[in-house]
Design a protein around this motif. Structure first.
Motif, PDB file in Angstrom:
ATOM      1  N   GLN A 119       0.891  -1.243   0.116  1.00  0.00           N
ATOM      2  CA  GLN A 119      -0.155  -0.052  -0.175  1.00  0.00           C
ATOM      3  C   GLN A 119       0.907   1.273   0.044  1.00  0.00           C
ATOM      4  OE1 GLN A 119      -2.428  -1.701   3.166  1.00  0.00           O
ATOM      5  NE2 GLN A 119      -4.071  -0.589   2.435  1.00  0.00           N
ATOM      6  N   PHE A 120       2.164   1.042  -0.064  1.00  0.00           N
ATOM      7  CA  PHE A 120       3.186   2.272  -0.117  1.00  0.00           C
ATOM      8  C   PHE A 120       4.075   2.383  -1.458  1.00  0.00           C
ATOM      9  CE2 PHE A 120       2.250   1.091   4.297  1.00  0.00           C
ATOM     10  CZ  PHE A 120       2.065   2.188   4.811  1.00  0.00           C
ATOM     11  N   ASP A 121       4.315   3.601  -1.814  1.00  0.00           N
ATOM     12  CA  ASP A 121       4.813   3.847  -2.941  1.00  0.00           C
ATOM     13  C   ASP A 121       6.260   3.239  -2.972  1.00  0.00           C
ATOM     14  OD1 ASP A 121       6.002   5.694  -1.089  1.00  0.00           O
ATOM     15  OD2 ASP A 121       5.874   7.380  -2.476  1.00  0.00           O
ATOM     16  N   TRP A 122       7.042   2.765  -1.842  1.00  0.00           N
ATOM     17  CA  TRP A 122       8.283   2.170  -1.939  1.00  0.00           C
ATOM     18  C   TRP A 122       7.935   0.755  -1.978  1.00  0.00           C
ATOM     19  CZ3 TRP A 122       7.245  -0.197   2.291  1.00  0.00           C
ATOM     20  CH2 TRP A 122       6.487   0.269   3.354  1.00  0.00           C
ATOM     21  N   ALA A 123       6.947   0.079  -2.094  1.00  0.00           N
ATOM     22  CA  ALA A 123       6.750  -1.198  -1.883  1.00  0.00           C
ATOM     23  C   ALA A 123       7.551  -2.305  -2.689  1.00  0.00           C
ATOM     24  CB  ALA A 123       5.274  -1.609  -2.250  1.00  0.00           C
ATOM     25  N   LYS A 124       7.654  -1.675  -4.238  1.00  0.00           N
ATOM     26  CA  LYS A 124       8.533  -2.667  -5.168  1.00  0.00           C
ATOM     27  C   LYS A 124       9.968  -2.553  -5.027  1.00  0.00           C
ATOM     28  CE  LYS A 124       9.292  -3.574 -10.113  1.00  0.00           C
ATOM     29  NZ  LYS A 124      10.734  -3.748  -9.661  1.00  0.00           N
ATOM     30  N   ARG A 125      10.373  -1.563  -4.238  1.00  0.00           N
ATOM     31  CA  ARG A 125      12.012  -1.533  -4.028  1.00  0.00           C
ATOM     32  C   ARG A 125      12.060  -2.461  -2.610  1.00  0.00           C
ATOM     33  NH1 ARG A 125      11.889   3.590  -2.799  1.00  0.00           N
ATOM     34  NH2 ARG A 125      11.841   3.529  -0.628  1.00  0.00           N
ATOM     35  N   GLU A 126      11.319  -2.208  -1.838  1.00  0.00           N
ATOM     36  CA  GLU A 126      11.320  -3.193  -0.504  1.00  0.00           C
ATOM     37  C   GLU A 126      11.237  -4.604  -1.110  1.00  0.00           C
ATOM     38  OE1 GLU A 126      12.922  -2.306   2.043  1.00  0.00           O
ATOM     39  OE2 GLU A 126      12.357  -0.207   2.433  1.00  0.00           O
ATOM     40  N   GLU A 162      10.272 -12.907   1.762  1.00  0.00           N
ATOM     41  CA  GLU A 162      10.999 -13.064   0.650  1.00  0.00           C
ATOM     42  C   GLU A 162      10.029 -12.382  -0.586  1.00  0.00           C
ATOM     43  OE1 GLU A 162      13.711 -16.778   0.509  1.00  0.00           O
ATOM     44  OE2 GLU A 162      11.715 -17.312   1.264  1.00  0.00           O
ATOM     45  N   LYS A 163      10.665 -11.367  -1.462  1.00  0.00           N
ATOM     46  CA  LYS A 163      10.140 -11.070  -2.445  1.00  0.00           C
ATOM     47  C   LYS A 163       8.547 -10.837  -2.621  1.00  0.00           C
ATOM     48  CE  LYS A 163      13.930 -11.659  -4.943  1.00  0.00           C
ATOM     49  NZ  LYS A 163      14.356 -10.442  -5.543  1.00  0.00           N
ATOM     50  N   ASP A 164       7.732 -11.168  -3.202  1.00  0.00           N
ATOM     51  CA  ASP A 164       6.275 -10.969  -3.232  1.00  0.00           C
ATOM     52  C   ASP A 164       5.792 -11.289  -2.026  1.00  0.00           C
ATOM     53  OD1 ASP A 164       6.568  -9.900  -5.944  1.00  0.00           O
ATOM     54  OD2 ASP A 164       5.883 -11.640  -6.934  1.00  0.00           O
ATOM     55  N   ASN A 165       6.063 -12.055  -1.362  1.00  0.00           N
ATOM     56  CA  ASN A 165       5.401 -12.450  -0.078  1.00  0.00           C
ATOM     57  C   ASN A 165       5.256 -11.160   0.853  1.00  0.00           C
ATOM     58  OD1 ASN A 165       5.062 -15.008  -0.454  1.00  0.00           O
ATOM     59  ND2 ASN A 165       6.596 -16.065   0.877  1.00  0.00           N
ATOM     60  N   ILE A 166       6.064 -10.157   0.885  1.00  0.00           N
ATOM     61  CA  ILE A 166       6.069  -9.158   1.658  1.00  0.00           C
ATOM     62  C   ILE A 166       5.169  -8.081   1.505  1.00  0.00           C
ATOM     63  CG2 ILE A 166       8.491  -9.484   2.424  1.00  0.00           C
ATOM     64  CD1 ILE A 166       8.916  -6.497   1.358  1.00  0.00           C
ATOM     65  N   MET A 167       4.822  -8.109   0.272  1.00  0.00           N
ATOM     66  CA  MET A 167       3.714  -7.264  -0.283  1.00  0.00           C
ATOM     67  C   MET A 167       2.447  -7.176   0.549  1.00  0.00           C
ATOM     68  SD  MET A 167       4.482  -5.350  -2.906  1.00  0.00           S
ATOM     69  CE  MET A 167       5.222  -5.057  -4.237  1.00  0.00           C
ATOM     70  N   ASN A 168       2.188  -8.329   1.399  1.00  0.00           N
ATOM     71  CA  ASN A 168       1.094  -8.662   2.126  1.00  0.00           C
ATOM     72  C   ASN A 168       1.267  -8.638   3.668  1.00  0.00           C
ATOM     73  OD1 ASN A 168      -0.972  -8.838  -0.028  1.00  0.00           O
ATOM     74  ND2 ASN A 168      -0.059 -11.018  -0.324  1.00  0.00           N
ATOM     75  N   PHE A 169       2.761  -8.234   3.807  1.00  0.00           N
ATOM     76  CA  PHE A 169       3.096  -8.242   5.487  1.00  0.00           C
ATOM     77  C   PHE A 169       2.681  -6.808   5.809  1.00  0.00           C
ATOM     78  CE2 PHE A 169       6.974 -11.146   6.381  1.00  0.00           C
ATOM     79  CZ  PHE A 169       6.152 -12.128   5.688  1.00  0.00           C
ATOM     80  N   SER A 170       2.169  -6.666   6.977  1.00  0.00           N
ATOM     81  CA  SER A 170       2.303  -5.425   7.608  1.00  0.00           C
ATOM     82  C   SER A 170       3.574  -4.855   7.657  1.00  0.00           C
ATOM     83  CB  SER A 170       1.996  -5.673   9.042  1.00  0.00           C
ATOM     84  OG  SER A 170       2.373  -4.421  10.042  1.00  0.00           O
ATOM     85  N   ALA A 171       3.462  -3.600   7.103  1.00  0.00           N
ATOM     86  CA  ALA A 171       4.758  -2.778   6.732  1.00  0.00           C
ATOM     87  C   ALA A 171       5.503  -2.607   8.144  1.00  0.00           C
ATOM     88  CB  ALA A 171       4.393  -1.482   6.110  1.00  0.00           C
ATOM     89  N   ASN A 524       6.605   6.916   6.210  1.00  0.00           N
ATOM     90  CA  ASN A 524       7.828   6.547   6.628  1.00  0.00           C
ATOM     91  C   ASN A 524       7.649   5.204   7.665  1.00  0.00           C
ATOM     92  OD1 ASN A 524      10.389   5.638   7.751  1.00  0.00           O
ATOM     93  ND2 ASN A 524      10.812   8.059   7.963  1.00  0.00           N
ATOM     94  N   LYS A 525       7.323   4.141   7.137  1.00  0.00           N
ATOM     95  CA  LYS A 525       7.267   3.051   8.272  1.00  0.00           C
ATOM     96  C   LYS A 525       8.532   2.288   8.465  1.00  0.00           C
ATOM     97  CE  LYS A 525       2.706   2.965   8.828  1.00  0.00           C
ATOM     98  NZ  LYS A 525       2.361   4.260   8.505  1.00  0.00           N
ATOM     99  N   GLN A 526       9.660   2.554   7.717  1.00  0.00           N
ATOM    100  CA  GLN A 526      11.066   1.955   7.865  1.00  0.00           C
ATOM    101  C   GLN A 526      11.444   2.596   9.419  1.00  0.00           C
ATOM    102  OE1 GLN A 526       9.847   3.347   5.126  1.00  0.00           O
ATOM    103  NE2 GLN A 526      10.513   2.093   3.360  1.00  0.00           N
ATOM    104  N   ASP A 527      11.444   3.819   9.603  1.00  0.00           N
ATOM    105  CA  ASP A 527      11.941   4.390  10.614  1.00  0.00           C
ATOM    106  C   ASP A 527      11.120   4.046  11.882  1.00  0.00           C
ATOM    107  OD1 ASP A 527      14.290   5.638  10.081  1.00  0.00           O
ATOM    108  OD2 ASP A 527      13.340   7.451   9.457  1.00  0.00           O
TER     109      ASP A 527
END
Length: 661
Positions: A119-126, A162-171, A524-527
């Motif tokens: 759901q975030f614009d950085w999704a593909k990069r991550e 891994e890869k596409d799996n994390i698309m459905n992970f809570s960020a 910014n969910k990374q921080d």
């Protein structure tokens, strides 16, 4: 959307219907993570008196099911490692593979915990860089229950990061787990159980809520009447709705239609209350209408429409098609708009509001009236501005009937999410909890002072594993920046959250510098994950690190200025301002009126606050607003100072309590 309550009896019947075969709760699957250094609990169901064998790591344990068909075994504690396989044998056999031993964290709260990476614009990069097979996530599905359960609903098996799996992970959960894994190099299990827009009362057990004096009567009344199979109650509600909400000249003349003549409709600056339209005493309906265009990037997309809070009932049509209705008080209202009914331009939006008292209309700020692409919470299109409106029918003030049986929602059903999404996990050994919630309780921040630590104690009591670590996210900066020094609900909620730090093994992640004025779901969910991880390293892993930004400790009045002493200054204080100005402080005298203040810090990392307007100061506040966008005090480790106040004067949320609707 309607969510159906399940009674405990029906749940037991459904479980017993499958007892002929050995079965497991939904969280025992391939790829699962089991808690290290704790006895490993495996449980399930089978036929009455059946012998069950569990084989794991070359060891075997046996037991016999009880009269209800339930069974459980306790395996010896193990150190981090794997992968392992497990076999459970009865009349049938279950074989689980790729099991790891590590640390398991419950990740709960509302939408900021729920929002997925995709759901975030950085999704593909991550996603492209995600190669963490030893980080696993299990998602608990949304479910409201009247009573506690022996299981939870899950969407699938545990998934590897891994890869596409994390698309459905809570960020938030993913970045938290990733940070811990990078630091500790042990498997990390994340159980995500969250529901957007929910209050803390829904996540606390009946037992926990009954300990709070001003909740006891309300919760007891609700628990006694929690019966969704009461068809008479549902019919009574439908009859009431037809009699009181559906009599309207606008409905008779179908003002929702595209061809409606609006030449006699008046202008309204929306969002607004009835009062702003000269309708302060009007009880009944008002119709609002406007058109909107879709930016190119919003075309051929399903949309989420947010209306903020509406008093009391609303119906919404887009291009003549009704997309939903809502009845409630002090609730956030949102609807899905399917792309099939949208046009690239000149879309017609009609909202019919029915007020049942003298406080009708749109109750939220302009920032909360917008739409965005479904599944992507960035890129808003604001709908505030000039609309057309017309008064519909008038009515006498009436009371909303009991909706708990006919139209339950988490925020009108205390303990329903604890029952449906947490209780089934109790007994599954874990390392601790992370929590991102509070936005929905901000109007009742004073009460949250009790509700929040009470829930922490409640969950710990249920798990019976001691003072399990509990790490929460302090609410980020949000809403329109206010230039004046004013009281604020979100500031009071942050303070209420921080009072829980008095409990052992509780930590916070301060995010006051990474929010977004226009987005309740900051990008910014990374921080956020990193700061949660820092607190966990200190509290759960006992690392000697700087895990927090500066926090208020003491104040001393020194003439016309106040000295503030901080804890957690790390290697020293710094200011993130190229001119060296320390911002975000306000100061007050005995008239309790605050003024923006000047401030500086010395070599001892003490901060001095003063103002030319206050000669005899008695109180200081820092970052005390919904969106204190100018706060800039950090320690040298790069962690922001936590907002605080030195006074204990009554706030704007005092005496606001939870009420059943």
């Amino acid at each position: 959307m309607k969510y159906i309550f399940l009674t405990f009896i029906s749940l037991v019947i459904s479980i017993n219907s499958i007892f002929a075969a050995v079965s497991l709760p939904s969280f025992y699957t391939d790829n699962m993570v089991l808690q290290r250094e704790q006895a490993i609990i495996i449980k399930g169901w089978a036929s009455k008196g059946e012998i069950i064998k569990v084989i794991f790591n070359n060891k075997e344990k046996s037991t016999t099911t009880n009269k209800n068909g339930a069974w459980a075994v306790s395996l010896d504690a193990m150190n981090a490692g794997g992968p392992y396989e497990m076999t459970i044998k009865g009349t049938n056999e279950i074989h689980l593979v790729n099991i790891l031993i590590g640390d398991v964290w419950i990740c709960s709260g509302q939408s900021n915990m729920e929002f997925n990476v995709k759901q975030f614009d950085w999704a593909k990069r991550e996603s492209d860089s995600a190669q963490y097979p030893e980080i696993r996530l299990l998602k608990v599905e949304k479910q409201m229950l009247c009573t506690t359960s022996q299981d939870v609903k899950t969407s699938s098996t545990w998934k590897t990061a891994e890869k596409d799996n994390i698309m459905n992970f809570s960020a938030v959960a993913y970045f938290y787990g990733r940070y811990l894994y990078q630091k500790e190099k042990i498997p990390i299990g994340l159980i995500m159980s969250a529901w957007g827009g929910t209050n803390i009362e829904a996540w606390t057990s009946y037992d926990g809520l009954l300990r709070i004096p001003d909740m006891k009567n309300t919760v007891s009344k609700y628990a006694r009447s929690c019966d969704v199979n009461d068809k008479k109650s549902i019919q009574n509600y439908e009859d009431w709705k037809k009699k009181n909400l559906m009599k309207d000249i606008g409905l008779d003349q179908q003002w929702n239609k595209l061809e409606t003549d609006i030449s006699d409709w008046k202008d309204a600056d929306v969002p607004c209350k009835y009062e702003a339209l000269g309708l302060k005493t009007h009880i009944g309906s008002v119709w609002f209408r406007r058109t909107f265009d879709l930016p190119i990037q919003f075309r051929d997309q399903d949309l989420d429409l947010r209306l903020g809070k509406i008093e009391n009932y609303c119906q919404v049509w887009v291009n003549g098609i009704m997309i939903g209705n809502n009845l409630g008080k002090d609730r956030w209202v949102a609807f899905d708009i399917p792309k099939a009914i949208l046009k690239s331009s000149n879309n017609d939006l009609v909202i019919r509001i029915v007020s049942l008292n003298e406080d009708g209309g749109f109750l939220s700020d302009a920032d909360n009236l917008n739409f965005y692409r479904k599944g992507n919470n960035y890129g808003f299109v604001f709908l505030s501005g000039i609309w057309q409106y017309k008064v519909g029918s008038s009515m006498k003030a009436i009371t909303v009937p009991d909706l708990r049986s006919s139209n339950p929602t988490p925020n009108t059903a205390p303990s329903s999410l604890y029952n449906g999404m947490i209780s089934g996990l109790v007994g599954f050994p874990i390392k601790g909890f992370i929590w991102y919630q509070g936005e929905s309780n901000a109007p009742r921040a004073e009460q949250y002072r009790t509700l929040f630590p009470n829930m922490i104690l409640d969950w710990r009591e249920k798990w019976n594993m001691g003072d399990l670590p509990f790490i929460y996210v302090q609410l980020a900066n949000f809403k329109k920046v206010i230039e004046e020094t004013v009281d604020a609900e979100w500031a009071e909620l942050r303070e209420a959250q921080d009072l829980a730090l008095k409990l052992p093994n509780v930590g916070s992640a301060v995010t006051i510098d990474i929010g977004d004025a226009n987005n309740i779901h900051p990008l910014n969910k990374q921080d956020v994950g990193k700061r949660l991880g820092l607190a966990a390293l200190k509290i759960a892993y006992h690392k000697d690190i700087v895990f927090s930004g500066p926090t208020y400790h003491q104040m001393f009045i020194e003439g016309d200025r106040i000295k503030i002493i901080f804890k957690n200054t790390g290697s020293g204080l710094i200011i993130t301002d190229k001119y060296g100005y320390l911002k975000g402080f306000s100061i007050a005298g005995d008239d309790k009126k605050f003024y923006w203040a000047k401030a500086f810090y010395d070599e001892n990392n003490d901060v001095f606050v003063f103002s030319d307007k206050i000669k005899k100061p008695i109180a200081v506040r820092y970052g005390w607003s919904d969106n204190p966008d100018d706060v800039n005090l950090y320690n040298q480790e790069g962690l922001p100072a936590s907002p605080f106040r030195t006074d204990s004067w009554d706030g704007i949320t005092k005496n606001k309590k939870f009420k059943l609707e």
